[in-house]
Design a protein around this motif. Structure first.
Motif, mmCIF file in Angstrom:
data_model
loop_
_atom_site.group_PDB
_atom_site.id
_atom_site.type_symbol
_atom_site.label_atom_id
_atom_site.label_comp_id
_atom_site.label_asym_id
_atom_site.label_seq_id
_atom_site.Cartn_x
_atom_site.Cartn_y
_atom_site.Cartn_z
ATOM 1 N N GLU A 16 0.653 -1.230 -0.064
ATOM 2 C CA GLU A 16 0.165 -0.031 -0.128
ATOM 3 C C GLU A 16 0.786 1.158 -0.031
ATOM 4 O O GLU A 16 0.595 2.366 -0.545
ATOM 5 C CB GLU A 16 -0.921 0.152 1.108
ATOM 6 C CG GLU A 16 -2.015 -1.026 1.200
ATOM 7 C CD GLU A 16 -2.730 -1.381 2.417
ATOM 8 O OE1 GLU A 16 -2.384 -0.701 3.461
ATOM 9 O OE2 GLU A 16 -3.684 -2.157 2.469
ATOM 10 N N LYS A 17 2.103 1.300 0.569
ATOM 11 C CA LYS A 17 2.674 2.408 0.818
ATOM 12 C C LYS A 17 3.608 2.510 -0.611
ATOM 13 O O LYS A 17 3.996 3.659 -1.115
ATOM 14 C CB LYS A 17 3.840 2.308 1.804
ATOM 15 C CG LYS A 17 3.143 2.511 3.434
ATOM 16 C CD LYS A 17 4.297 2.699 4.343
ATOM 17 C CE LYS A 17 3.584 3.029 5.658
ATOM 18 N NZ LYS A 17 3.168 4.270 6.127
ATOM 19 N N LEU A 18 3.950 1.486 -1.326
ATOM 20 C CA LEU A 18 4.498 1.385 -2.447
ATOM 21 C C LEU A 18 3.637 2.166 -3.695
ATOM 22 O O LEU A 18 4.308 2.628 -4.533
ATOM 23 C CB LEU A 18 5.172 0.067 -3.041
ATOM 24 C CG LEU A 18 6.397 -0.421 -2.154
ATOM 25 C CD1 LEU A 18 6.739 -1.890 -2.523
ATOM 26 C CD2 LEU A 18 7.517 0.362 -2.353
ATOM 27 N N ASP A 19 2.442 1.877 -3.590
ATOM 28 C CA ASP A 19 1.450 1.863 -4.464
ATOM 29 C C ASP A 19 0.894 3.493 -4.474
ATOM 30 O O ASP A 19 0.108 3.904 -4.060
ATOM 31 C CB ASP A 19 0.172 1.034 -4.490
ATOM 32 C CG ASP A 19 -0.731 1.324 -5.587
ATOM 33 O OD1 ASP A 19 -0.408 2.106 -6.677
ATOM 34 O OD2 ASP A 19 -1.991 0.902 -5.364
ATOM 35 N N LYS A 20 2.117 4.501 -4.791
ATOM 36 C CA LYS A 20 2.134 5.720 -4.302
ATOM 37 C C LYS A 20 0.795 6.301 -5.216
ATOM 38 O O LYS A 20 0.031 7.298 -4.705
ATOM 39 C CB LYS A 20 3.173 6.589 -4.663
ATOM 40 C CG LYS A 20 4.447 6.104 -3.936
ATOM 41 C CD LYS A 20 5.527 6.967 -4.113
ATOM 42 C CE LYS A 20 6.668 6.375 -3.090
ATOM 43 N NZ LYS A 20 6.649 6.129 -1.731
ATOM 44 N N ASN A 21 0.540 6.121 -6.362
ATOM 45 C CA ASN A 21 -0.503 6.401 -7.284
ATOM 46 C C ASN A 21 -2.079 5.823 -6.905
ATOM 47 O O ASN A 21 -2.992 6.037 -7.604
ATOM 48 C CB ASN A 21 -0.488 6.490 -8.654
ATOM 49 C CG ASN A 21 -0.196 5.052 -9.386
ATOM 50 O OD1 ASN A 21 -0.245 4.044 -8.637
ATOM 51 N ND2 ASN A 21 0.361 5.128 -10.473
ATOM 52 N N GLY A 22 -2.092 4.717 -6.236
ATOM 53 C CA GLY A 22 -3.200 4.084 -5.680
ATOM 54 C C GLY A 22 -3.925 3.281 -6.808
ATOM 55 O O GLY A 22 -4.937 3.108 -6.651
ATOM 56 N N ASP A 23 -3.049 2.820 -7.680
ATOM 57 C CA ASP A 23 -3.802 2.162 -8.839
ATOM 58 C C ASP A 23 -3.859 0.581 -8.532
ATOM 59 O O ASP A 23 -4.751 -0.067 -9.559
ATOM 60 C CB ASP A 23 -3.175 2.357 -10.151
ATOM 61 C CG ASP A 23 -1.880 1.813 -10.231
ATOM 62 O OD1 ASP A 23 -1.336 1.461 -9.379
ATOM 63 O OD2 ASP A 23 -1.251 2.078 -11.322
ATOM 64 N N GLY A 24 -3.663 0.108 -7.299
ATOM 65 C CA GLY A 24 -3.535 -1.149 -7.155
ATOM 66 C C GLY A 24 -2.588 -2.019 -7.633
ATOM 67 O O GLY A 24 -2.381 -3.287 -7.678
ATOM 68 N N LEU A 25 -1.380 -1.299 -8.386
ATOM 69 C CA LEU A 25 -0.453 -1.883 -8.901
ATOM 70 C C LEU A 25 0.612 -1.169 -8.271
ATOM 71 O O LEU A 25 0.904 -0.107 -8.042
ATOM 72 C CB LEU A 25 -0.273 -1.868 -10.322
ATOM 73 C CG LEU A 25 -1.720 -2.634 -11.084
ATOM 74 C CD1 LEU A 25 -1.751 -2.079 -12.508
ATOM 75 C CD2 LEU A 25 -1.338 -4.054 -11.012
ATOM 76 N N VAL A 26 1.897 -2.029 -8.181
ATOM 77 C CA VAL A 26 3.127 -1.593 -7.948
ATOM 78 C C VAL A 26 4.146 -1.716 -9.213
ATOM 79 O O VAL A 26 4.188 -2.842 -9.551
ATOM 80 C CB VAL A 26 3.805 -2.421 -6.841
ATOM 81 C CG1 VAL A 26 5.210 -2.083 -6.533
ATOM 82 C CG2 VAL A 26 3.083 -2.126 -5.516
ATOM 83 N N SER A 27 4.390 -0.699 -9.527
ATOM 84 C CA SER A 27 5.169 -0.473 -10.827
ATOM 85 C C SER A 27 7.001 -0.874 -10.513
ATOM 86 O O SER A 27 7.042 -1.004 -9.090
ATOM 87 C CB SER A 27 5.311 0.535 -11.511
ATOM 88 O OG SER A 27 5.968 1.840 -10.805
#
Length: 165
Positions: A16-27
């Motif tokens: 959740e912290k990594l997903d900075k843009n909140g799209d449900g994906l970690v790039s």
């Protein structure tokens, strides 16, 4: 997972912290920010083959973390390393443990103090001073010489114990 290994809940908080843009994906870029924060340097070109795709959803992230925790300490992330003899794998394991120890030993004195542990866990999003947890109890569990800190040998024992558990 046992001991100091990360729980599924911890990994979900990290996701959740990594997903900075909140799209449900970690790039890869977001994942690389975490790795940079703990002192692990990868280029995106090096990271992509390890991850296998440009973005990970929560389930894929958990599987990726599980695969790294099961293989990285044994030197199996890169397939070519499997052909090395046992002495080389032992040296690689020792080097990996030394690098991991250095991530926590912020002042370079050869010991991990309670404050250093809290600082690194905080940077990873795994420490909340208001949670009531106490790093002293985590350190005391593996502090065999009772100096209030974890030295490299104690760290190594802790890591190898958690891998074999």
């Amino acid at each position: 997972m046992s001991g100091t290994a990360l729980s599924k809940k911890d990994l979900q908080r990290i996701f959740e912290k990594l997903d900075k843009n909140g799209d449900g994906l970690v790039s890869l870029e977001e994942l690389n920010c975490l790795l940079d924060g703990i002192g692990v340097q990868f280029s995106l070109q090096e990271l992509e083959p390890l991850v296998g795709k440009p973005c990970l959803n929560m389930h894929e992230f958990l599987s990726f973390c599980d695969s790294i925790s099961n293989h990285s300490v044994n030197g199996d992330i890169i397939e070519e390393e499997e052909d090395d003899d046992d002495d080389d794998n032992d040296d690689d394991e020792e080097d990996d443990l030394a690098k991991a120890f250095e991530v926590f030993d912020l002042n370079g004195d050869g010991f991990i103090s309670c404050e250093e542990l809290e600082s690194v866990l905080g940077r990873l999003g795994l420490w909340d001073a208001n949670s009531g947890k106490d790093c002293r109890s985590m350190i005391c569990f593996y502090d065999t010489n009772f100096d209030g800190m974890v030295d490299f040998q104690e760290f190594k024992t802790m890591m190898l114990h958690n891998i074999s558990s």
